[in-house]
Design an enzyme around this catalytic site. Structure first.
Site, PDB file in Angstrom:
ATOM      1  N   CYS A   1       0.496  -1.605   0.012  1.00 34.99           N
ATOM      2  CA  CYS A   1      -0.146  -0.357  -0.010  1.00 34.99           C
ATOM      3  C   CYS A   1       0.997   1.571   0.305  1.00 34.99           C
ATOM      4  O   CYS A   1       1.532   1.457  -0.832  1.00 34.99           O
ATOM      5  CB  CYS A   1      -0.624  -0.161   1.343  1.00 34.99           C
ATOM      6  SG  CYS A   1      -2.323   1.121   0.599  1.00 34.99           S
TER       7      CYS A   1
ATOM      8  N   HIS B   1      -3.658  -4.626   1.318  1.00 32.89           N
ATOM      9  CA  HIS B   1      -3.260  -5.302   1.721  1.00 32.89           C
ATOM     10  C   HIS B   1      -3.686  -6.945   2.128  1.00 32.89           C
ATOM     11  O   HIS B   1      -4.239  -6.576   2.989  1.00 32.89           O
ATOM     12  CB  HIS B   1      -3.419  -4.111   3.096  1.00 32.89           C
ATOM     13  CG  HIS B   1      -3.351  -2.706   3.467  1.00 32.89           C
ATOM     14  ND1 HIS B   1      -2.574  -2.601   4.167  1.00 32.89           N
ATOM     15  CD2 HIS B   1      -4.282  -1.987   2.823  1.00 32.89           C
ATOM     16  CE1 HIS B   1      -2.258  -1.265   3.657  1.00 32.89           C
ATOM     17  NE2 HIS B   1      -3.136  -0.955   3.202  1.00 32.89           N
TER      18      HIS B   1
ATOM     19  N   GLU C   1      -2.313  -7.877   4.880  1.00 32.94           N
ATOM     20  CA  GLU C   1      -2.083  -7.861   5.993  1.00 32.94           C
ATOM     21  C   GLU C   1      -2.965  -8.486   7.275  1.00 32.94           C
ATOM     22  O   GLU C   1      -3.569  -8.437   7.705  1.00 32.94           O
ATOM     23  CB  GLU C   1      -0.554  -7.589   6.037  1.00 32.94           C
ATOM     24  CG  GLU C   1      -0.692  -6.555   7.092  1.00 32.94           C
ATOM     25  CD  GLU C   1      -0.869  -5.142   5.537  1.00 32.94           C
ATOM     26  OE1 GLU C   1      -0.932  -3.822   5.637  1.00 32.94           O
ATOM     27  OE2 GLU C   1      -0.624  -5.755   4.244  1.00 32.94           O
TER      28      GLU C   1
END
Length: 226
Positions: A94, A172, A174
């Site tokens: 990002c 993302h 994560e």
């Protein structure tokens, strides 16, 4: 293999106690791939002594814009270029994706078509991956050194590869659904248009390809380099 996490943002205080901060999320994402981790909080001016202080680097997401005037951004761009020159592998997620592109000669701006939020599909060379997104800024012009390896109709430069030296993605991997839900509640209201938040909320249970992306990141770090 030691992965140095260059932390450029903080998770909301309301979510950190339960879900941890961004480095914790990346350690969970990449668990089982044999990595160890050390974090430098570059957003507070804490930088590694040099680009060889870790075997690879990972730049996190951030609420800040790559184009904003912050004291830590120019030295981070210098570090990115030094890492590229030294062939130390680097991954950007990002904001990390954006700041690497900017440091390497690309252009990042607040995208005129607005936000991408929640479970979003991307085309990676004919393979569709669904990953959580949370961004308005985009790489609108890629650097010359970068090859586009992931995109969709909304985000044409969603993943970039700089030979064997840098691998960056806009979404993302994560971010788990509970964290996206928390972001919508703590940061989304009044910032992201309500219809986008409602659409993202409706997709919170959609299966994600985060582990597939984790495997790609791990393989990128581990590939043999001369």
């Amino acid at each position: 293999m030691l992965i140095g996490i260059l932390q450029t943002g903080l998770a909301p205080d309301q979510l950190m106690g339960q879900m941890g901060d961004y480095p914790d999320m990346f350690q969970r994402l990449l668990a089982g791939h044999g990595f160890t981790f050390k974090t430098w909080r570059v957003l507070e001016g804490e930088f590694p002594p040099d680009v060889t202080a870790a075997d690879g680097w990972l730049i996190t997401g951030s609420k800040f814009g790559a184009y904003e005037d912050h004291a830590w951004i120019p030295p981070l761009e210098d570090f990115i270029r030094a890492s590229y020159a030294a062939h130390v592998p680097m991954v950007g997620i990002c904001f990390g994706h954006q700041i690497i592109a900017q440091a390497m000669g690309g252009k990042v701006e607040k995208f005129t078509k607005g936000w991408a939020v929640g479970a979003t599909e991307y085309d990676f060379g004919g393979k569709t991956l669904r990953l959580n997104a949370w961004h308005q800024d985009q790489v609108v012009e890629k650097p010359e050194a970068a090859q586009v390896i992931g995109s969709n109709d909304f985000c044409s430069n969603a993943a970039l590869l700089y030979d064997d030296r840098m691998f960056t993605v806009q979404p993302h991997p994560e971010f788990q659904p509970a964290f996206v839900d928390g972001l919508m509640k703590t940061r989304g209201k009044g910032l992201v248009p309500d219809p986008l938040l409602e659409a993202a909320e409706a997709k919170l249970a959609a299966p994600l390809d985060d582990q597939s992306m984790a495997g790609q990141i791990a393989a990128f770090f581990k590939q043999p380099r001369g």
